[in-house]
Design a protein around this motif. Structure first.
Motif, mmCIF file in Angstrom:
data_model
loop_
_atom_site.group_PDB
_atom_site.id
_atom_site.type_symbol
_atom_site.label_atom_id
_atom_site.label_comp_id
_atom_site.label_asym_id
_atom_site.label_seq_id
_atom_site.Cartn_x
_atom_site.Cartn_y
_atom_site.Cartn_z
ATOM 1 N N SER A 33 33.876 5.565 56.167
ATOM 2 C CA SER A 33 34.213 4.521 57.125
ATOM 3 C C SER A 33 35.147 5.058 58.205
ATOM 4 O O SER A 33 36.081 5.808 57.933
ATOM 5 C CB SER A 33 34.850 3.309 56.425
ATOM 6 O OG SER A 33 36.081 3.661 55.831
ATOM 7 N N ILE A 34 34.852 4.642 59.427
ATOM 8 C CA ILE A 34 35.633 5.023 60.589
ATOM 9 C C ILE A 34 36.205 3.756 61.209
ATOM 10 O O ILE A 34 35.476 2.769 61.396
ATOM 11 C CB ILE A 34 34.776 5.730 61.650
ATOM 12 C CG1 ILE A 34 33.966 6.855 61.031
ATOM 13 C CG2 ILE A 34 35.643 6.233 62.792
ATOM 14 C CD1 ILE A 34 34.773 8.023 60.530
ATOM 15 N N ALA A 35 37.465 3.787 61.501
ATOM 16 C CA ALA A 35 38.119 2.633 62.112
ATOM 17 C C ALA A 35 38.652 2.991 63.491
ATOM 18 O O ALA A 35 39.030 4.132 63.752
ATOM 19 C CB ALA A 35 39.273 2.151 61.242
ATOM 20 N N TYR A 57 27.948 -1.544 57.222
ATOM 21 C CA TYR A 57 29.094 -2.433 57.370
ATOM 22 C C TYR A 57 29.735 -2.238 58.734
ATOM 23 O O TYR A 57 30.016 -1.117 59.150
ATOM 24 C CB TYR A 57 30.131 -2.141 56.280
ATOM 25 C CG TYR A 57 31.403 -2.940 56.396
ATOM 26 C CD1 TYR A 57 32.511 -2.435 57.085
ATOM 27 C CD2 TYR A 57 31.503 -4.205 55.836
ATOM 28 C CE1 TYR A 57 33.675 -3.159 57.219
ATOM 29 C CE2 TYR A 57 32.667 -4.939 55.947
ATOM 30 C CZ TYR A 57 33.749 -4.416 56.634
ATOM 31 O OH TYR A 57 34.895 -5.147 56.758
ATOM 32 N N ILE A 58 29.937 -3.335 59.437
ATOM 33 C CA ILE A 58 30.650 -3.345 60.709
ATOM 34 C C ILE A 58 31.535 -4.581 60.752
ATOM 35 O O ILE A 58 31.103 -5.672 60.360
ATOM 36 C CB ILE A 58 29.686 -3.348 61.914
ATOM 37 C CG1 ILE A 58 28.984 -1.993 62.041
ATOM 38 C CG2 ILE A 58 30.435 -3.650 63.209
ATOM 39 C CD1 ILE A 58 27.983 -1.916 63.191
ATOM 40 N N ALA A 59 32.751 -4.414 61.219
ATOM 41 C CA ALA A 59 33.674 -5.540 61.324
ATOM 42 C C ALA A 59 34.541 -5.383 62.557
ATOM 43 O O ALA A 59 34.794 -4.268 63.018
ATOM 44 C CB ALA A 59 34.545 -5.644 60.084
ATOM 45 N N ILE A 103 36.758 1.452 52.387
ATOM 46 C CA ILE A 103 36.247 1.015 53.693
ATOM 47 C C ILE A 103 37.415 0.527 54.518
ATOM 48 O O ILE A 103 37.868 -0.615 54.387
ATOM 49 C CB ILE A 103 35.169 -0.073 53.532
ATOM 50 C CG1 ILE A 103 33.968 0.486 52.773
ATOM 51 C CG2 ILE A 103 34.727 -0.577 54.910
ATOM 52 C CD1 ILE A 103 32.816 -0.491 52.604
ATOM 53 N N CYS A 104 37.914 1.440 55.358
ATOM 54 C CA CYS A 104 38.964 1.136 56.334
ATOM 55 C C CYS A 104 40.197 0.481 55.714
ATOM 56 O O CYS A 104 40.753 -0.482 56.264
ATOM 57 C CB CYS A 104 38.418 0.266 57.463
ATOM 58 S SG CYS A 104 37.117 1.083 58.413
ATOM 59 N N ILE A 105 40.618 1.007 54.575
ATOM 60 C CA ILE A 105 41.826 0.489 53.918
ATOM 61 C C ILE A 105 42.964 1.490 54.009
ATOM 62 O O ILE A 105 44.065 1.154 54.442
ATOM 63 C CB ILE A 105 41.542 0.134 52.444
ATOM 64 C CG1 ILE A 105 40.551 -1.023 52.357
ATOM 65 C CG2 ILE A 105 42.845 -0.207 51.720
ATOM 66 C CD1 ILE A 105 40.167 -1.390 50.943
ATOM 67 N N ASN A 106 42.684 2.710 53.580
ATOM 68 C CA ASN A 106 43.694 3.774 53.606
ATOM 69 C C ASN A 106 43.151 4.937 54.414
ATOM 70 O O ASN A 106 42.370 5.741 53.927
ATOM 71 C CB ASN A 106 44.030 4.241 52.188
ATOM 72 C CG ASN A 106 44.688 3.153 51.368
ATOM 73 O OD1 ASN A 106 45.640 2.504 51.817
ATOM 74 N ND2 ASN A 106 44.190 2.928 50.170
#
Length: 120
Positions: A33-35, A57-59, A103-106
């Motif tokens: 995941s990339i943020a 997944y996209i947010a 997923i984009c947490i840490n």
């Protein structure tokens, strides 16, 4: 070695568009995941978008929904942030980061960022 390098920032008038790029090396962008984050003057850094291509997944944070679009290019190992209908409050340093385990947490690695300035 994992590296992330952003580009595409600049000065744009309100209502304009910019496309930011995040060039990744040392890992495959479709596997993790990339943020996109942004840090505005005097404000805390905020997560504005997350993409995990393999998980489909996209947010987005509410403030950019409908205006920003995140995408990835597996062949080029790049992630993009298309920003439309820009507002002065979008002015910030934009950075990309990768989370190698969730997923984009840490976020494990960060780019140095690119400055976006939106004039009114």
């Amino acid at each position: 070695e994992v590296q992330l390098v952003e580009s595409g920032g600049g000065l744009v008038q309100a209502g304009g568009s910019l496309r930011l790029s995040c060039a990744a090396s040392g890992f495959a962008v479709n596997e993790y995941s990339i943020a996109w984050f942004r840090a505005a003057p005097g404000k805390e850094r905020e997560l504005i978008s997350c993409i995990h291509s393999k998980e489909d997944y996209i947010a987005y944070v509410d403030s950019v929904k409908g205006r920003f679009t995140v995408s990835s290019d597996t062949a080029k190992n790049m992630v993009y942030l298309q920003m439309n209908s820009l507002k002065p409050e979008d002015t910030a340093v934009y950075s990309c980061a990768v989370d190698l385990t969730h997923i984009c947490i840490n976020m494990n690695y960060w780019g140095k960022g690119t400055l976006v300035t939106v004039s009114s």
